[in-house]
Write a protein that holds these residues in place. Sequence first.
Motif, mmCIF file in Angstrom:
data_model
loop_
_atom_site.group_PDB
_atom_site.id
_atom_site.type_symbol
_atom_site.label_atom_id
_atom_site.label_comp_id
_atom_site.label_asym_id
_atom_site.label_seq_id
_atom_site.Cartn_x
_atom_site.Cartn_y
_atom_site.Cartn_z
ATOM 1 N N GLN A 86 0.590 -0.828 -0.069
ATOM 2 C CA GLN A 86 0.050 0.298 -0.288
ATOM 3 C C GLN A 86 0.880 1.195 -0.002
ATOM 4 N N LYS A 102 2.891 1.485 -3.661
ATOM 5 C CA LYS A 102 1.350 2.064 -3.964
ATOM 6 C C LYS A 102 1.221 3.896 -4.938
ATOM 7 N N ALA A 147 4.257 5.304 -7.787
ATOM 8 C CA ALA A 147 2.717 5.801 -8.049
ATOM 9 C C ALA A 147 2.995 5.912 -10.045
ATOM 10 N N CYS A 193 4.977 -1.809 -12.461
ATOM 11 C CA CYS A 193 5.479 -3.331 -11.584
ATOM 12 C C CYS A 193 5.663 -3.806 -11.576
ATOM 13 N N TRP A 234 2.217 1.451 -10.277
ATOM 14 C CA TRP A 234 1.888 0.931 -9.208
ATOM 15 C C TRP A 234 0.376 1.598 -8.596
ATOM 16 N N LEU A 292 -2.758 -0.001 -8.930
ATOM 17 C CA LEU A 292 -3.394 -1.375 -8.103
ATOM 18 C C LEU A 292 -4.739 -1.103 -8.231
ATOM 19 N N LEU A 327 -3.825 -5.759 -4.612
ATOM 20 C CA LEU A 327 -3.038 -5.859 -3.573
ATOM 21 C C LEU A 327 -3.464 -6.860 -2.948
#
Length: 403
Positions: free
Chosen positions: A274, A277, A281, A285, A313, A316, A321
Amino acid sequence: MNHFDIIIIGGGAAGFFSAINIVEKNPKLRVAILERGKECLSKVKISGGGRCNVTHACFVPNDLVKFYPRGEKELKGPFHQFCSGDTIEWFEKHAVQLKIEEDGRMFPVSNSSQTIIDCFEKEVQKLGIQVITSQSVQSLFHNGEIWKIETQNNSYKAKKLVIATGSNPKIWELFHKLGHTIVSPVPSLFTFNIKDARIKDLMGVSAEVSVKVKNSKLVASGPLLITHWGMSGPAILRLSAWGARELFDTNYQFAIQINWLKDQNFDEVLAMLQELKIENAKKNCAKFSPFALPKRLWESILEAATISFETKWADLTKKQLNKLAEELTVATYQVNGKSTFKEEFVTAGGIDLKEINFKTMQSKILPNLFFAGEILNIDAITGGFNFQNAWTGGFIIAENIIK
């Protein structure tokens, strides 16, 4: 009829080591080794990929015993008498230098198991120990003070008998008839057969993991190697050794859970993802892996979490996640069968340890009878530990059989 003071049945590591140490301590004894095959020391020859993993650089008996799923408690005393350091010293005295590798395994400096075989063969010749091959034992009798051994083509007599045949069902059956309890043999040290899309194209990839058998207390950690038939490596082999009986009972149909990050749990990893992410950003990924995982493995884990390689990211979803954290820490794989690990044939089972005096390696059931090596219900994980058990047993027998 061939008369000897001591006969050793089994021309492997434990048999030769017992014989050499016995005659070194008392050169007057007439000692013979009976081997069922045409050649002796065949397992020594192929062990460690032909290099012979003689022992392990673990020098504290109480630590060394932890590598034995069966025999841990019983081997404490013997290892205080003859441990890995004593093995190194013994071989040095017999002109064989050993070296330690990074993982603690010890091999001859020559990198050849032939060095160990040559050492043993030279010693038995020098000491006058008779080595008689092609002698498959058919029956054993104990008559008062004497053991009588019948092979397919000969008869032998001896005052004392050492059994060092390894995992041999026929010999176990003979001793069962003579009153010993046999713990039924099951395979130990095997790899897991797994067909799963997530690892299909990852042959040769390895990672440090922790792995658990679902609905069981069996857990192990260490390197895991993905193979063309499933999974191998120290983590899997440890699990197979400690779970030898339990996994046998499942007929090798069970599920495992893998934590590819070894020590981090689902909640910790989810919190980390988290944060990533937000912090990463704009990064793809697939191109930015926050974990020290091989690239191909990371990409496979992303696919399993239904995340395309182009996904950033920032994009997501909560569901993705969660799925990614799950695939990283509690991924479940179905095991359908096992395969033998390389040339290692290790068996859990054998002569019940309660029936052995571990101060002398002597039978508590029958007189003038000694056991060494894997004939006993003792086995270890890979790394030189099974050989160390053979050397220790052989040394203790030699100390006590001549008294």
